[in-house]
Design a protein around this motif. Structure first.
Motif, PDB file in Angstrom:
ATOM      1  N   UNK A   1     109.551  77.278  14.399  1.00  0.00           N
ATOM      2  CA  UNK A   1     110.111  78.194  13.409  1.00  0.00           C
ATOM      3  C   UNK A   1     110.380  77.477  12.090  1.00  0.00           C
ATOM      4  N   UNK A   2     110.942  76.278  12.146  1.00  0.00           N
ATOM      5  CA  UNK A   2     111.217  75.528  10.921  1.00  0.00           C
ATOM      6  C   UNK A   2     109.932  75.138  10.210  1.00  0.00           C
ATOM      7  N   UNK A   3     108.878  74.855  10.944  1.00  0.00           N
ATOM      8  CA  UNK A   3     107.600  74.479  10.343  1.00  0.00           C
ATOM      9  C   UNK A   3     106.903  75.664   9.676  1.00  0.00           C
ATOM     10  N   UNK A   4     107.016  76.854  10.274  1.00  0.00           N
ATOM     11  CA  UNK A   4     106.166  77.973   9.866  1.00  0.00           C
ATOM     12  C   UNK A   4     106.874  79.096   9.122  1.00  0.00           C
TER      13      UNK A   4
ATOM     14  N   UNK B   1     108.171  79.054   0.968  1.00  0.00           N
ATOM     15  CA  UNK B   1     107.299  78.267   0.111  1.00  0.00           C
ATOM     16  C   UNK B   1     106.088  77.794   0.918  1.00  0.00           C
ATOM     17  N   UNK B   2     104.886  78.156   0.480  1.00  0.00           N
ATOM     18  CA  UNK B   2     103.658  77.787   1.187  1.00  0.00           C
ATOM     19  C   UNK B   2     103.492  76.285   1.292  1.00  0.00           C
ATOM     20  N   UNK B   3     103.943  75.548   0.300  1.00  0.00           N
ATOM     21  CA  UNK B   3     103.840  74.081   0.348  1.00  0.00           C
ATOM     22  C   UNK B   3     104.640  73.511   1.503  1.00  0.00           C
ATOM     23  N   UNK B   4     105.782  74.124   1.792  1.00  0.00           N
ATOM     24  CA  UNK B   4     106.595  73.651   2.912  1.00  0.00           C
ATOM     25  C   UNK B   4     105.922  73.964   4.248  1.00  0.00           C
ATOM     26  N   UNK B   5     105.269  75.113   4.333  1.00  0.00           N
ATOM     27  CA  UNK B   5     104.516  75.439   5.550  1.00  0.00           C
ATOM     28  C   UNK B   5     103.379  74.436   5.724  1.00  0.00           C
ATOM     29  N   UNK B   6     102.651  74.162   4.650  1.00  0.00           N
ATOM     30  CA  UNK B   6     101.557  73.191   4.712  1.00  0.00           C
ATOM     31  C   UNK B   6     102.068  71.811   5.121  1.00  0.00           C
ATOM     32  N   UNK B   7     103.216  71.429   4.595  1.00  0.00           N
ATOM     33  CA  UNK B   7     103.810  70.133   4.977  1.00  0.00           C
ATOM     34  C   UNK B   7     104.213  70.139   6.442  1.00  0.00           C
TER      35      UNK B   7
ATOM     36  N   UNK C   1     101.702  79.161  19.469  1.00  0.00           N
ATOM     37  CA  UNK C   1     102.381  80.174  20.280  1.00  0.00           C
ATOM     38  C   UNK C   1     103.440  80.899  19.461  1.00  0.00           C
ATOM     39  N   UNK C   2     104.200  80.154  18.680  1.00  0.00           N
ATOM     40  CA  UNK C   2     105.225  80.761  17.827  1.00  0.00           C
ATOM     41  C   UNK C   2     104.583  81.715  16.821  1.00  0.00           C
TER      42      UNK C   2
END
Length: 73
Positions: A17-20, A24-30, A46-47
């Motif tokens: 959840x924290x990753x996705x 901010x799209x940059x944070x998802x990419x990171x 799965x999430x």
């Protein structure tokens, strides 16, 4: 913290959840870039499938899976 697999803390301390979920799209990419093992990647897939099911995020996770497999070879 819940025992649910989609909320389990992965090796570097971030949940799927924290990753996705950042806006901010940059944070998802990171978050995706810092996945270093298939177990974490599977938990993120799965999430994403269970919650958002965004094709562009699933595609990025697929690319990351290829990268991890290539690194193993």
């Amino acid at each position: 913290m819940s025992n649910s697999s989609n909320l389990s803390v992965e090796s570097d301390g971030l949940t799927p959840e924290q990753r996705l979920e950042p806006l901010n799209t940059r944070l998802i990419n990171a978050g995706i870039a810092t996945i270093h093992d298939m177990e974490t990647l599977r938990a993120c897939v799965a999430y994403e499938n269970a919650n958002q099911n965004r094709t562009h995020i699933l595609r990025r996770l697929e690319w990351k899976a290829r990268e991890l497999r290539e690194d193993k070879e």
